[in-house]
Design a protein around this motif. Structure first.
Motif, short mmCIF file in Angstrom:
data_model
loop_
_atom_site.label_atom_id
_atom_site.label_comp_id
_atom_site.label_asym_id
_atom_site.label_seq_id
_atom_site.Cartn_x
_atom_site.Cartn_y
_atom_site.Cartn_z
N ALA A 21 -49.44 47.47 -41.30
CA ALA A 21 -49.61 47.74 -39.89
C ALA A 21 -50.27 46.52 -39.24
O ALA A 21 -51.02 45.80 -39.88
N ALA A 22 -50.01 46.27 -37.98
CA ALA A 22 -50.57 45.13 -37.26
C ALA A 22 -52.08 45.27 -37.15
O ALA A 22 -52.59 46.36 -36.93
N GLU A 23 -52.80 44.16 -37.35
CA GLU A 23 -54.26 44.13 -37.21
C GLU A 23 -54.60 43.87 -35.75
O GLU A 23 -53.82 43.28 -35.01
N ASN A 24 -55.79 44.24 -35.36
CA ASN A 24 -56.25 44.03 -34.00
C ASN A 24 -56.93 42.66 -33.93
O ASN A 24 -57.94 42.44 -34.59
N LEU A 25 -56.40 41.71 -33.17
CA LEU A 25 -56.97 40.38 -33.00
C LEU A 25 -57.57 40.28 -31.61
O LEU A 25 -56.98 40.73 -30.64
#
Length: 174
Positions: A21-25
């Protein structure tokens, strides 16, 4: 049938162990307001302090009249409300608050027993290689910062000769 192939392929990709899943940057930064540009006439100046005799320095600490010089700033933005100026160069061996007389390589004898003192716009001393001047207020547009220079004797006897010195300046903005 086409729908099943696409959905099946998508389902296989999601179940693959390398797919995450995409990480929060979060990105941060600051946009700084425009400061000032040093006018080209101020960047490289030659300031004539005058001609003096060793007799003009009767005791250690004697000074000549101060000579004004200016640092002109242009195109200052609204964000620059003040500036401090640091002066750097070779410090005098006998008084490290003064700028040392330097050899110009011309083969002429150098004056001894004196250094160059830097003064702010109120003619208060500013040490070389020190904490800098007090803050000068700035307005949007063009500004002129006034400073002064003078010779100051560092020894009981001053000898005649070339009395040239070189210094640099750096600005910080508030």
């Amino acid at each position: 049938m086409k729908k099943c192939i696409l959905l099946c392929a998508f389902g296989i990709a999601l179940s693959h162990p390398l797919v995450k899943a995409a990480e929060n940057l979060k990105f941060t930064g600051t946009i700084l307001p425009p400061t000032c540009e040093v006018d080209t006439t101020s960047a490289q100046q030659t300031i004539d302090l005058g001609q003096f005799s060793p007799q003009d320095f009767p005791v250690t600490g004697s000074t000549t009249a101060a000579t004004r010089f200016q640092i002109k700033l242009k195109a200052c933005g609204n964000g620059a409300s003040g500036s401090k100026v640091w002066f750097t160069g070779s410090a005098d061996n006998d008084d490290p608050t003064l700028l040392a007389i330097s050899d110009t390589g011309t083969g002429n004898a150098m004056a001894t027993g004196i250094g160059v003192q830097i003064l702010d716009n109120s003619q208060q001393p500013i040490g070389i290689n020190n904490t800098g001047s007090a803050a000068y207020p700035l307005q949007a547009g063009d500004n002129t910062l006034d400073f002064y220079l003078r010779y100051k004797s560092t020894l009981p006897v001053v000898t005649a000769g070339n009395a040239t010195a070189v210094m640099y300046f750096d600005l910080t903005y508030q």
